[in-house]
Design a protein around this motif. Sequence first.
Motif, PDB file in Angstrom:
ATOM      1  N   LEU A  64     -29.610  19.552  48.858  1.00 38.63           N
ATOM      2  CA  LEU A  64     -29.660  20.909  49.400  1.00 38.63           C
ATOM      3  C   LEU A  64     -30.381  20.973  50.739  1.00 38.63           C
ATOM      4  CD1 LEU A  64     -30.303  23.029  46.168  1.00 38.63           C
ATOM      5  CD2 LEU A  64     -28.144  22.496  47.298  1.00 38.63           C
ATOM      6  N   ARG A  65     -31.257  20.010  50.999  1.00 40.66           N
ATOM      7  CA  ARG A  65     -31.934  19.965  52.300  1.00 40.66           C
ATOM      8  C   ARG A  65     -31.048  19.348  53.384  1.00 40.66           C
ATOM      9  NH1 ARG A  65     -38.072  17.973  50.597  1.00 40.66           N
ATOM     10  NH2 ARG A  65     -38.815  20.019  49.859  1.00 40.66           N
ATOM     11  N   ASP A  66     -30.015  18.648  52.985  1.00 40.90           N
ATOM     12  CA  ASP A  66     -29.162  17.953  53.945  1.00 40.90           C
ATOM     13  C   ASP A  66     -28.427  18.914  54.862  1.00 40.90           C
ATOM     14  OD1 ASP A  66     -27.692  15.168  54.541  1.00 40.90           O
ATOM     15  OD2 ASP A  66     -26.182  16.762  54.491  1.00 40.90           O
ATOM     16  N   ARG A  67     -27.942  20.005  54.310  1.00 40.10           N
ATOM     17  CA  ARG A  67     -27.185  20.995  55.066  1.00 40.10           C
ATOM     18  C   ARG A  67     -27.112  22.272  54.231  1.00 40.10           C
ATOM     19  NH1 ARG A  67     -21.475  21.137  55.998  1.00 40.10           N
ATOM     20  NH2 ARG A  67     -21.916  23.278  55.387  1.00 40.10           N
ATOM     21  N   PRO A  68     -26.840  23.419  54.821  1.00 41.42           N
ATOM     22  CA  PRO A  68     -26.750  24.656  54.029  1.00 41.42           C
ATOM     23  C   PRO A  68     -25.512  24.635  53.121  1.00 41.42           C
ATOM     24  CG  PRO A  68     -27.071  25.131  56.366  1.00 41.42           C
ATOM     25  CD  PRO A  68     -26.719  23.685  56.271  1.00 41.42           C
ATOM     26  N   PHE A  69     -25.676  25.092  51.910  1.00 40.86           N
ATOM     27  CA  PHE A  69     -24.571  25.269  50.970  1.00 40.86           C
ATOM     28  C   PHE A  69     -24.594  26.706  50.454  1.00 40.86           C
ATOM     29  CE2 PHE A  69     -25.116  20.654  50.670  1.00 40.86           C
ATOM     30  CZ  PHE A  69     -23.803  20.210  50.676  1.00 40.86           C
ATOM     31  N   GLY A  70     -23.401  27.277  50.286  1.00 44.51           N
ATOM     32  CA  GLY A  70     -23.332  28.617  49.699  1.00 44.51           C
ATOM     33  C   GLY A  70     -23.673  28.621  48.229  1.00 44.51           C
ATOM     34  N   SER A  71     -23.215  27.592  47.510  1.00 43.73           N
ATOM     35  CA  SER A  71     -23.454  27.480  46.069  1.00 43.73           C
ATOM     36  C   SER A  71     -23.756  26.034  45.726  1.00 43.73           C
ATOM     37  CB  SER A  71     -22.230  27.929  45.260  1.00 43.73           C
ATOM     38  OG  SER A  71     -21.774  29.199  45.639  1.00 43.73           O
ATOM     39  N   ALA A  72     -24.353  25.843  44.565  1.00 46.00           N
ATOM     40  CA  ALA A  72     -24.567  24.487  44.047  1.00 46.00           C
ATOM     41  C   ALA A  72     -24.380  24.515  42.538  1.00 46.00           C
ATOM     42  CB  ALA A  72     -25.962  23.982  44.396  1.00 46.00           C
ATOM     43  N   MET A  73     -23.627  23.541  42.040  1.00 43.49           N
ATOM     44  CA  MET A  73     -23.482  23.376  40.593  1.00 43.49           C
ATOM     45  C   MET A  73     -24.194  22.091  40.193  1.00 43.49           C
ATOM     46  SD  MET A  73     -20.241  22.830  38.051  1.00 43.49           S
ATOM     47  CE  MET A  73     -20.287  21.040  38.194  1.00 43.49           C
ATOM     48  N   LEU A  74     -25.122  22.215  39.286  1.00 42.76           N
ATOM     49  CA  LEU A  74     -25.934  21.087  38.848  1.00 42.76           C
ATOM     50  C   LEU A  74     -25.592  20.799  37.396  1.00 42.76           C
ATOM     51  CD1 LEU A  74     -29.276  22.509  40.302  1.00 42.76           C
ATOM     52  CD2 LEU A  74     -27.457  21.270  41.513  1.00 42.76           C
ATOM     53  N   PHE A  75     -24.908  19.682  37.150  1.00 42.32           N
ATOM     54  CA  PHE A  75     -24.516  19.331  35.783  1.00 42.32           C
ATOM     55  C   PHE A  75     -25.611  18.478  35.165  1.00 42.32           C
ATOM     56  CE2 PHE A  75     -22.471  16.602  32.610  1.00 42.32           C
ATOM     57  CZ  PHE A  75     -21.914  17.577  31.791  1.00 42.32           C
ATOM     58  N   PHE A  76     -26.336  19.091  34.196  1.00 42.58           N
ATOM     59  CA  PHE A  76     -27.476  18.425  33.560  1.00 42.58           C
ATOM     60  C   PHE A  76     -27.172  18.044  32.109  1.00 42.58           C
ATOM     61  CE2 PHE A  76     -31.265  20.039  36.342  1.00 42.58           C
ATOM     62  CZ  PHE A  76     -30.647  19.499  37.460  1.00 42.58           C
ATOM     63  N   ALA A  77     -25.906  18.132  31.700  1.00 43.57           N
ATOM     64  CA  ALA A  77     -25.469  17.698  30.357  1.00 43.57           C
ATOM     65  C   ALA A  77     -26.260  18.386  29.251  1.00 43.57           C
ATOM     66  CB  ALA A  77     -25.535  16.183  30.253  1.00 43.57           C
ATOM     67  N   ASN A  78     -26.945  17.607  28.408  1.00 42.91           N
ATOM     68  CA  ASN A  78     -27.621  18.163  27.225  1.00 42.91           C
ATOM     69  C   ASN A  78     -29.109  18.397  27.448  1.00 42.91           C
ATOM     70  OD1 ASN A  78     -25.159  17.856  25.748  1.00 42.91           O
ATOM     71  ND2 ASN A  78     -25.640  15.678  25.504  1.00 42.91           N
ATOM     72  N   ALA A  79     -29.564  18.312  28.679  1.00 46.37           N
ATOM     73  CA  ALA A  79     -31.000  18.391  28.942  1.00 46.37           C
ATOM     74  C   ALA A  79     -31.615  19.693  28.438  1.00 46.37           C
ATOM     75  CB  ALA A  79     -31.255  18.254  30.443  1.00 46.37           C
ATOM     76  N   GLY A  80     -30.824  20.752  28.388  1.00 40.97           N
ATOM     77  CA  GLY A  80     -31.357  22.039  27.968  1.00 40.97           C
ATOM     78  C   GLY A  80     -31.685  22.135  26.495  1.00 40.97           C
ATOM     79  N   ARG A  81     -31.317  21.132  25.730  1.00 40.94           N
ATOM     80  CA  ARG A  81     -31.641  21.133  24.297  1.00 40.94           C
ATOM     81  C   ARG A  81     -32.876  20.281  23.987  1.00 40.94           C
ATOM     82  NH1 ARG A  81     -28.089  23.425  21.002  1.00 40.94           N
ATOM     83  NH2 ARG A  81     -25.997  23.930  21.764  1.00 40.94           N
ATOM     84  N   ASN A  82     -33.417  19.660  25.007  1.00 43.64           N
ATOM     85  CA  ASN A  82     -34.541  18.754  24.821  1.00 43.64           C
ATOM     86  C   ASN A  82     -35.803  19.407  25.366  1.00 43.64           C
ATOM     87  OD1 ASN A  82     -36.470  16.589  25.568  1.00 43.64           O
ATOM     88  ND2 ASN A  82     -34.853  15.233  24.778  1.00 43.64           N
ATOM     89  N   ALA A  83     -36.776  19.631  24.481  1.00 44.63           N
ATOM     90  CA  ALA A  83     -37.992  20.342  24.883  1.00 44.63           C
ATOM     91  C   ALA A  83     -38.745  19.598  25.980  1.00 44.63           C
ATOM     92  CB  ALA A  83     -38.888  20.553  23.661  1.00 44.63           C
ATOM     93  N   ARG A  84     -38.802  18.258  25.877  1.00 43.96           N
ATOM     94  CA  ARG A  84     -39.527  17.501  26.897  1.00 43.96           C
ATOM     95  C   ARG A  84     -38.816  17.590  28.248  1.00 43.96           C
ATOM     96  NH1 ARG A  84     -43.273  14.281  28.424  1.00 43.96           N
ATOM     97  NH2 ARG A  84     -42.892  12.427  29.725  1.00 43.96           N
ATOM     98  N   ASP A  85     -37.486  17.480  28.225  1.00 45.13           N
ATOM     99  CA  ASP A  85     -36.740  17.604  29.474  1.00 45.13           C
ATOM    100  C   ASP A  85     -36.993  18.961  30.120  1.00 45.13           C
ATOM    101  OD1 ASP A  85     -35.674  15.095  29.323  1.00 45.13           O
ATOM    102  OD2 ASP A  85     -33.720  15.724  28.559  1.00 45.13           O
ATOM    103  N   MET A  86     -36.969  19.990  29.320  1.00 46.89           N
ATOM    104  CA  MET A  86     -37.176  21.329  29.870  1.00 46.89           C
ATOM    105  C   MET A  86     -38.576  21.496  30.428  1.00 46.89           C
ATOM    106  SD  MET A  86     -34.388  22.937  29.871  1.00 46.89           S
ATOM    107  CE  MET A  86     -35.113  24.480  30.379  1.00 46.89           C
ATOM    108  N   GLU A  87     -39.534  20.875  29.784  1.00 47.00           N
ATOM    109  CA  GLU A  87     -40.909  20.935  30.278  1.00 47.00           C
ATOM    110  C   GLU A  87     -41.011  20.269  31.648  1.00 47.00           C
ATOM    111  OE1 GLU A  87     -45.350  19.328  28.970  1.00 47.00           O
ATOM    112  OE2 GLU A  87     -43.717  19.375  27.501  1.00 47.00           O
ATOM    113  N   ILE A  88     -40.298  19.122  31.803  1.00 43.47           N
ATOM    114  CA  ILE A  88     -40.323  18.398  33.079  1.00 43.47           C
ATOM    115  C   ILE A  88     -39.553  19.164  34.153  1.00 43.47           C
ATOM    116  CG2 ILE A  88     -39.510  16.299  34.240  1.00 43.47           C
ATOM    117  CD1 ILE A  88     -40.039  14.825  31.571  1.00 43.47           C
ATOM    118  N   LEU A  89     -38.425  19.772  33.776  1.00 38.63           N
ATOM    119  CA  LEU A  89     -37.534  20.412  34.748  1.00 38.63           C
ATOM    120  C   LEU A  89     -38.014  21.773  35.216  1.00 38.63           C
ATOM    121  CD1 LEU A  89     -34.088  19.571  33.118  1.00 38.63           C
ATOM    122  CD2 LEU A  89     -34.901  18.740  35.338  1.00 38.63           C
TER     123      LEU A  89
END
Length: 699
Positions: free
Chosen positions: A381-406
């Motif tokens: 995102l710092r490389d150049r301006p973008f109107g939108s960004a889609m970030l595919f994080f797979a199953n990270a949202g089901r993991n409490a530790r991942d969410m704590e880090i993110l």
Amino acid sequence: MNAAVNPGGLDALFRPRSIAVIGASDDPRKIGGRPIRYMLEAQSQVKVYPVNPTRPQVQGLTAYPTATAIPERVDQAIIAVPARQAEAAVADACAAGVRSIVMFSAGFAEAGEEGAAAQARMMKMIRDAGARLLGPNAMGSFNTAERIFSTFSTAMDRGTPAVGRVGMVSQSGAVGSYLQNLVISRGMAISKFVATGNEADVQAAECLEWMALDPDTDVLMLYMEGCRNGPALIRALRMARQMRKPVIVFKAGRTEAGQSVAASHTGALAGSVQVFDTVLREAGAWSCQTLTEMVDVAYACAQGRLPPDKTLAIVTVSGGVGVMSTDAAMEAGIELPPVSEATLAEIQKELPLAVGLNPVDTTAQTVGDRAMLTRAVERVLRDRPFGSAMLFFANAGRNARDMEILSEPLRALRAEFPLTQLALCVQTTPEYRKQLEDLGYLIFEDPVFCVKALAAAAELSAVRRRPLMLPELAKIALLTLAHSPDEAQSKEILARAGLRFARESVAATPDEAVAAAEAMGYPVVIKVLSAEIGHKSEVGGVALNLTNEDAVRAAFARVTDNAGRAVPEAEIRGVTVGQMITGGIQTIIGGHRDPTFGPIVMFGLGGIYTEVLKDTVLRTAPVTHETALEMIRSIRTFAILDGARGQERADLDAIADAIVSVSQFIATQGPEVESVEINPFIALSKGGCGVDALIHVRG
């Protein structure tokens, strides 16, 4: 609550201060009991007066035998009685001086001639009283901010809806109730809702315009099955655009069979799907193919942050998701500009297996440390301006530790890139989903749906930035024709409107045809001349490339004889003798008066392409020169006009001039002129000209 200045007298529908419920039920589960229950549960400040001649009280409220017995004038009456009692209920409501009526009762225009007649009688009473009617056969309306629930929608069974900024208009009560649940389940909240039913009076377009002007509404959703008043819909869509409010539309009845069902369901005739889509596109609304898409696009807009442009960055932990997301982006017309090689090299210092410049695939290297993933996103995102960004994080949202880090890195990303619309494509829990949305992220599970929603939001954002340019009508004489003119007469009329045609003469006899051909110069074209014969080639009424006197005489006899045998009742005035145009590209330019939306202009490739490829584009008329050029470039076969495979490039400005002239002609004529067609209009490398023309007059 902010007051709005709104058209159509609909404040009494959406903002009544007192409501009489005629047919009120003490059973909170019945249709006549639900609106009372909903407003009691919501602790509404609106005065509710149950009307039921058999009970002194209804759900703890004092009941009245009639609306006229209520000791004060009421703004609105809800009618929830059987059809056989509805007329008497309307008479009672009108006598009580109500300003709006919401009629749940069904069995009217949607049920046949007898019901239609009853509906007409009720409407006369309502108009004479100066009131407005929502329905009959309507699910009703509600206003969450003021806790007004004039509806029996079962979506309310999940509890009083939260106050939101999404306005919903539906011609179907069942679909509208279903959409309410989809919207609420998606994490959005509704500001106003209305289901219009039979639309004997209040129509969906009016409600849309009211909500476009409502200061409590930011995003508009419209479900339609048919449209009786095209100009009103266009006005509403333009008002929403002027107020910078995205409009997301689902139009049911896109096939011939679907249109038939829609007509029987709502009592409205569905218009041409292509014309409907044209109107939506021109007004800047987004047309959806599914209810899921409708909700996704509304969700992408409801956060209040729309993409500043149509560029998209994709960062993924899966190469496969990168491929399918790229496909979706290309199909949706959204750009994937690459990041620099230097940025990729920086990412690869931490993630050596990362590949791609956009999408950027970090691979599974981040499983052990999700912070590396957000650092990769930061670099992209710092490389150049973008109107939108889609970030595919797979199953990270089901993991409490991942969410704590993110959590903190995601918060920092949102703060650093406030203008970029950020979407997480991730499987997560309801609790984590809420946390991520509160941080300012859109949450999707399907990457393709995510990309499509972002593309729609980007287009709706672009519409808000483009001024609406409406061309002025030219001064063209109004035709007063008793019947359709023949080809020569049509060309004469259209030439006065600014159209150019190949040189041509009318000949009533073979001698006149020969004289015309010799004066013009060979080769020539001969066509039979009759107002009753529109498609001359189909009856053998055309002879091409005639090079001498004998050929002209033979052709005159042949085309007139063929036409006379094919259409014996036709009045044949002779033939036209025209200049033989060689080279160029055949196009078709036409205009017609759509029964719903009015004047429409059409462009496409002519000749065999018109019927075989059906590659045409429509716009509401009149159009500007710039719009005409956009029409030309938008056909699928534009490459043929643009000099494909070494062919001469057509003069696009000449074609555009002709489109503008046809659009001005159809727009300035009265309803008796149903259509005009130039087929073909020969597009040359310099200039162009029509070689056939037809004006069709009603009757």
